[in-house]
Design an enzyme around this catalytic site. Structure first.
Site, PDB file in Angstrom:
ATOM      1  N   ASP A 117       3.289   4.340   0.562  1.00  0.00           N
ATOM      2  CA  ASP A 117       2.238   4.187  -0.455  1.00  0.00           C
ATOM      3  C   ASP A 117       2.397   2.816  -1.093  1.00  0.00           C
ATOM      4  OD1 ASP A 117       0.727   6.835  -0.924  1.00  0.00           O
ATOM      5  OD2 ASP A 117       2.807   7.507  -0.870  1.00  0.00           O
ATOM      6  N   ARG A 190      -5.686   3.211 -10.630  1.00  0.00           N
ATOM      7  CA  ARG A 190      -5.705   3.408  -9.178  1.00  0.00           C
ATOM      8  C   ARG A 190      -7.116   3.399  -8.586  1.00  0.00           C
ATOM      9  NH1 ARG A 190      -2.443   8.614  -7.735  1.00  0.00           N
ATOM     10  NH2 ARG A 190      -2.442   7.703  -5.634  1.00  0.00           N
ATOM     11  N   LYS A 220      -8.460   7.951   0.297  1.00  0.00           N
ATOM     12  CA  LYS A 220      -8.009   9.129  -0.442  1.00  0.00           C
ATOM     13  C   LYS A 220      -8.612   9.120  -1.844  1.00  0.00           C
ATOM     14  CE  LYS A 220      -3.612   6.998  -1.893  1.00  0.00           C
ATOM     15  NZ  LYS A 220      -2.149   6.996  -1.734  1.00  0.00           N
ATOM     16  N   HIS A 233      -0.016  16.703  -8.555  1.00  0.00           N
ATOM     17  CA  HIS A 233       1.417  16.745  -8.236  1.00  0.00           C
ATOM     18  C   HIS A 233       2.115  17.836  -9.041  1.00  0.00           C
ATOM     19  CE1 HIS A 233       0.363  12.634  -6.985  1.00  0.00           C
ATOM     20  NE2 HIS A 233       1.384  12.717  -6.164  1.00  0.00           N
ATOM     21  N   ASP A 305      -2.726  15.547   1.748  1.00  0.00           N
ATOM     22  CA  ASP A 305      -1.806  15.037   0.746  1.00  0.00           C
ATOM     23  C   ASP A 305      -0.509  15.831   0.915  1.00  0.00           C
ATOM     24  OD1 ASP A 305      -0.834  13.560  -1.379  1.00  0.00           O
ATOM     25  OD2 ASP A 305      -2.557  13.947  -2.667  1.00  0.00           O
TER      26      ASP A 305
END
Length: 395
Positions: A117, A190, A220, A233, A305
């Protein structure tokens, strides 16, 4: 969805405050299964090799002598994994990383996807402290740079990753910045923009810059994580009330222009697309097959993911999550092995899916199709991978 797919456990019900198990995905027309006896053509060993191409794992260790590294090298040599993902724990220095990657490719049974990443800004594993030229966040790039300037910095990024032996950058984020307070997207800078066209333009620059240097990319988080108020997460994020179809525009247009190698499925609830308040997009056949494949005509690789994120592990068993992810349309499953590393994940996935494939023709067909998608992708990296490398021809 076929009745063989298990429902969510009582744990999931407790998590969502439900009184009944997870409901099946609404039916999506299935592709016609060819009139071929795949069970006869594909032996057990070959089937497990096909499944191995669907598993991408993280590992523990940062040196060639580390036990975790030695294990993934063996798994790569035995064809049990399609690739690896690097986390911060794997990086002690640039020279060391290059050495690890050279070893992985040298012993691998087939070309590996070596992923990281490296989005820029807050999300980048390689930093200036270790001698790597850092990249600004997507938000900063779109606000302060022209598309030509962005192309230059993204080519520099891709070139640096390629020099280290990486051939897959798990970026760009094409989430539209619907909610600037979003804890995992907007607040971290992001997203390129709240404007889908700006997101599309800068994502295109990112993808093309990486392609010029031989590095694959992943759009994504499909079908959109930019409007969420929670971090997947840490648990399930529901975007059903905040998501809109404008979040699909970057995907639609980039797919149409041929600027997509891979798409990452998101662990978010979106009942506008899955028609269920309980099924995350990453496990939804309606979303990944009905929408992404059939309506948006995406022919490339769909990658999940991290399957060990709490949005999944808190609500569904390992076995059910793997089954459902594959049947939904994911080609590659990521197991980053971050908080609770399990070095035997590739073997567990192979055992589970090979057993399912022997019972369920649809599962066997999905494995075959995923394998073909993945090998087609890998031919972009390694022309030596024969165009004839397909399941039906390897008898």
């Amino acid at each position: 969805m076929p009745p063989r797919i298990a429902f969510l456990t009582a744990v999931a019900c407790a998590f969502f405050g439900l009184s009944s198990p997870l409901k099946a995905d609404p039916p999506v027309p299935r592709a016609r299964i060819p009139n071929v006896d795949l069970h006869r053509i594909i032996g057990d060993a070959r089937l497990r090799q096909m499944i191995g191409q669907m598993v991408l794992v993280g590992f523990v260790g940062s040196e060639p002598g580390a036990e975790g590294y030695a294990r993934v090298v063996r798994q790569a040599e035995e064809g049990k994994i399609t690739g690896v993902i690097y986390l911060g724990r794997n990086i002690d220095g640039l020279k060391q990383v290059r050495q690890l990657n050279e070893g992985l490719q040298r012993f691998a049974a087939s070309p590996l996807l070596i992923a990281v990443d490296q989005e820029g800004g807050r999300i980048q594993r390689f930093t200036g402290a270790m001698g790597f030229n850092e990249t600004p966040s997507e938000a900063t790039v779109a606000k302060s740079m022209s598309l030509d300037e962005a192309s230059v910095i993204y080519q520099d990024l891709a070139s640096a990753l390629s020099d280290l032996g990486f051939n897959l950058n798990l970026a760009p984020v094409v989430d539209v910045n619907v909610n600037p307070a979003n804890p995992i997207i907007g607040k971290l800078g992001r997203s390129f923009s709240a404007d889908p066209q700006t997101v599309e333009a800068y994502a295109k620059a990112f993808v093309e810059a990486h392609r010029a240097k031989g590095v694959l990319t992943v759009l994504k988080h499909f079908p959109g994580h930019g409007s969420s108020t929670k971090d997947s997460h840490k648990g399930m994020a529901d975007v059903s009330k905040t998501w809109s179809d404008k979040e699909l525009l970057p995907y639609k247009n980039l797919i149409a222009s041929g600027d997509v190698d891979m798409v990452m499925s998101a662990h978010v609830i979106n009942n506008k697309l899955s028609f269920s308040a309980q099924i995350p997009s990453s496990l939804s056949r309606a979303t990944l097959t009905g929408l992404l494949r059939d309506k948006m005509h995406f022919k490339g690789v769909v990658i999940s993911d991290d399957m060990q994120m709490q949005a999944i592990t808190d609500t569904i068993t390992f076995e059910d999550s793997v089954r459902r992810a594959v049947l939904a349309g994911n080609d590659i499953l990521i197991f980053a092995n971050d908080k609770h590393p399990d070095p035997l994940v590739p073997e567990k996935v192979a055992a589970l899916l090979s057993e399912e494939a022997r019972k369920d023709p649809e599962m066997l067909e999905r494995i075959q199709k995923s394998y073909e998608n993945i090998m087609r992708l890998k031919r972009k990296l390694a022309p030596a991978v024969s165009e004839d490398t397909t399941i039906l021809q390897e008898r």
